[in-house]
Design an enzyme around this catalytic site. Structure first.
Site, mmCIF file in Angstrom:
data_model
loop_
_atom_site.group_PDB
_atom_site.id
_atom_site.type_symbol
_atom_site.label_atom_id
_atom_site.label_comp_id
_atom_site.label_asym_id
_atom_site.label_seq_id
_atom_site.Cartn_x
_atom_site.Cartn_y
_atom_site.Cartn_z
ATOM 1 N N ARG A 22 0.798 -1.227 0.000
ATOM 2 C CA ARG A 22 0.000 0.000 0.000
ATOM 3 C C ARG A 22 0.831 1.278 0.000
ATOM 4 O O ARG A 22 0.271 2.367 0.127
ATOM 5 C CB ARG A 22 -0.938 -0.010 1.217
ATOM 6 C CG ARG A 22 -1.959 -1.137 1.183
ATOM 7 C CD ARG A 22 -2.839 -1.153 2.425
ATOM 8 N NE ARG A 22 -3.889 -2.157 2.321
ATOM 9 C CZ ARG A 22 -3.748 -3.427 2.680
ATOM 10 N NH1 ARG A 22 -2.579 -3.836 3.198
ATOM 11 N NH2 ARG A 22 -4.737 -4.292 2.543
ATOM 12 N N TYR A 52 2.428 -5.001 -6.971
ATOM 13 C CA TYR A 52 1.902 -4.038 -5.994
ATOM 14 C C TYR A 52 1.929 -2.636 -6.614
ATOM 15 O O TYR A 52 3.000 -2.100 -6.939
ATOM 16 C CB TYR A 52 2.715 -4.052 -4.709
ATOM 17 C CG TYR A 52 2.567 -5.314 -3.875
ATOM 18 C CD1 TYR A 52 1.571 -6.238 -4.144
ATOM 19 C CD2 TYR A 52 3.427 -5.570 -2.815
ATOM 20 C CE1 TYR A 52 1.434 -7.390 -3.377
ATOM 21 C CE2 TYR A 52 3.288 -6.719 -2.036
ATOM 22 C CZ TYR A 52 2.299 -7.623 -2.334
ATOM 23 O OH TYR A 52 2.175 -8.767 -1.577
ATOM 24 N N HIS A 118 4.994 -15.829 -6.766
ATOM 25 C CA HIS A 118 3.834 -15.243 -6.092
ATOM 26 C C HIS A 118 2.625 -16.177 -6.010
ATOM 27 O O HIS A 118 1.928 -16.213 -5.002
ATOM 28 C CB HIS A 118 3.430 -13.951 -6.808
ATOM 29 C CG HIS A 118 2.706 -12.991 -5.930
ATOM 30 N ND1 HIS A 118 2.643 -11.646 -6.184
ATOM 31 C CD2 HIS A 118 2.008 -13.156 -4.779
ATOM 32 C CE1 HIS A 118 1.949 -11.034 -5.251
ATOM 33 N NE2 HIS A 118 1.547 -11.927 -4.385
ATOM 34 N N ARG A 119 2.344 -16.912 -7.069
ATOM 35 C CA ARG A 119 1.194 -17.813 -7.108
ATOM 36 C C ARG A 119 1.555 -19.060 -7.901
ATOM 37 O O ARG A 119 2.361 -18.992 -8.837
ATOM 38 C CB ARG A 119 -0.014 -17.133 -7.774
ATOM 39 C CG ARG A 119 -0.730 -16.114 -6.917
ATOM 40 C CD ARG A 119 -1.750 -16.774 -6.033
ATOM 41 N NE ARG A 119 -2.385 -15.831 -5.109
ATOM 42 C CZ ARG A 119 -3.218 -16.206 -4.155
ATOM 43 N NH1 ARG A 119 -3.532 -17.479 -4.018
ATOM 44 N NH2 ARG A 119 -3.747 -15.312 -3.335
ATOM 45 N N ASN A 149 1.737 -18.932 -1.441
ATOM 46 C CA ASN A 149 0.443 -19.561 -1.721
ATOM 47 C C ASN A 149 0.560 -20.940 -2.366
ATOM 48 O O ASN A 149 -0.363 -21.375 -3.061
ATOM 49 C CB ASN A 149 -0.413 -18.632 -2.601
ATOM 50 C CG ASN A 149 -0.579 -17.260 -1.998
ATOM 51 O OD1 ASN A 149 -1.108 -17.117 -0.900
ATOM 52 N ND2 ASN A 149 -0.104 -16.236 -2.695
ATOM 53 N N SER A 216 -1.979 -10.937 5.556
ATOM 54 C CA SER A 216 -3.318 -10.557 6.020
ATOM 55 C C SER A 216 -3.625 -11.160 7.387
ATOM 56 O O SER A 216 -4.617 -11.872 7.561
ATOM 57 C CB SER A 216 -4.382 -10.971 5.001
ATOM 58 O OG SER A 216 -4.300 -10.181 3.841
ATOM 59 N N GLY A 225 -12.443 -8.499 4.682
ATOM 60 C CA GLY A 225 -12.132 -7.336 5.498
ATOM 61 C C GLY A 225 -11.446 -7.735 6.793
ATOM 62 O O GLY A 225 -11.044 -8.891 6.988
ATOM 63 N N GLY A 271 0.906 -5.645 6.241
ATOM 64 C CA GLY A 271 0.733 -4.863 5.026
ATOM 65 C C GLY A 271 0.032 -3.550 5.284
ATOM 66 O O GLY A 271 -1.063 -3.312 4.778
#
Length: 306
Positions: A22, A52, A118-119, A149, A216, A225, A271
């Protein structure tokens, strides 16, 4: 701040790392305060990814590094690659090399301490990945490697081809998103909680000596959220509030402490673009929950304990 050896690499990293997803929204002055504030808290680990801000986050961070000689040497720098714009995953040798070079240019550094995939890419050729890793290390452009992941079997498949430790598996993990723990707790039951959805990735990582980085740590679902003060999580917030008062920290700190209490020796990736919020999460590294407290929070989050 507590520190850990990242995947047996010898890299001494803070138990809480700063995720830079962010930071593109910050001004140069705000980013400077955020990074230096993190360093003052003992945070020495900074996590990026080429997607990002569509590269803007790495560019902002790179401008900061270029403006302050010696700053790069105070940190462990990680980035991720493998997601092309348009949600196409690409772990081909050519794209890994191209993406790593691009991240280095944006970050204005000559090397990444850690590069992650990343994935998972359904079309991944493990031998191609191994060759890309070999070339990057030989050129000194990336020193250590890992994934993000990946399931347990995917980790093992790539590990066999690479022939060296994969230091990291970055996975979503929090009180409200803890399937990889819930599966083990409910083993040998007929509860849905005991279903294997990730190939036993938690134990696979522990067996391989791979550090799990929890992304997260305050989220429920991928896009649901934050569970803190959310009306759908009253029991969890009540338990967090009580323990926060007991330990003299915030609810966010207790949530981070819950992740860090697991014996896998996870690292929390915070993050956030808020220095105050980062300080709250870092305070969690100083709290060691008791076993009853850990399980109380586990149950309060709606997880079944047989």
């Amino acid at each position: 701040m507590n520190y850990l050896d990242l995947g047996g690499s010898g890299l001494r990293v803070s138990a809480v790392g700063l995720g830079c997803m962010r930071i593109a929204s910050l001004t140069a002055a705000q980013l400077d305060r955020h990074v230096h504030g993190a360093l003052e808290l003992g945070v020495n680990f900074f996590d990026h990814a080429d997607i990002y801000g569509k590269g803007a986050c790495e560019e902002s961070f790179g401008r900061l590094l270029a403006s302050q000689p010696g700053l790069r040497q105070r940190m462990v720098l990680q980035s991720k690659c493998g997601i092309r714009p348009g949600v196409c995953y690409d772990l081909s040798k050519e794209y890994i090399l191209e993406a790593a070079e691009a991240s280095l240019r944006r970050l204005r550094t000559d090397h990444l301490d850690v590069l992650l995939l990343h994935r998972p890419d359904a079309l991944m050729e493990p031998d191609e990945v191994a060759e890309a890793f070999r070339l990057l290390r030989a050129e000194g452009k990336a020193l250590h490697f890992g994934v993000s992941n990946f399931s347990g079997p995917q980790l093992r498949l790539l590990q066999r081809a690479v022939g060296e430790p994969l230091r990291v598996n970055q996975l979503q993990f929090s009180l409200a998103h803890c399937g990889m723990v819930r599966q083990g707790v409910s083993a040998n039951t007929l509860f849905d909680d005991g279903l294997d959805r990730d190939g036993g990735v938690l134990d696979e990582c522990r067996l391989a000596g791979t550090t799990i980085q929890a992304w997260s740590p305050l989220q429920f679902g991928m896009f649901g959220g934050v569970f803190l003060d959310h009306p759908d999580w009253p029991e969890l917030n009540e338990a967090l509030a009580r323990l926060a008062a007991q330990y003299g920290v915030s609810k966010a700190a207790i949530a981070a402490a819950w992740v860090l209490r697991h014996p896998a020796g996870m690292q929390v990736i915070a993050g956030t673009a808020s220095p105050a919020h980062l300080a709250e999460l870092c305070a969690g590294a100083q709290v060691r929950l008791t076993r009853p407290e850990w399980y109380e929070l586990y149950r309060a989050a709606g997880n079944r304990q047989p």
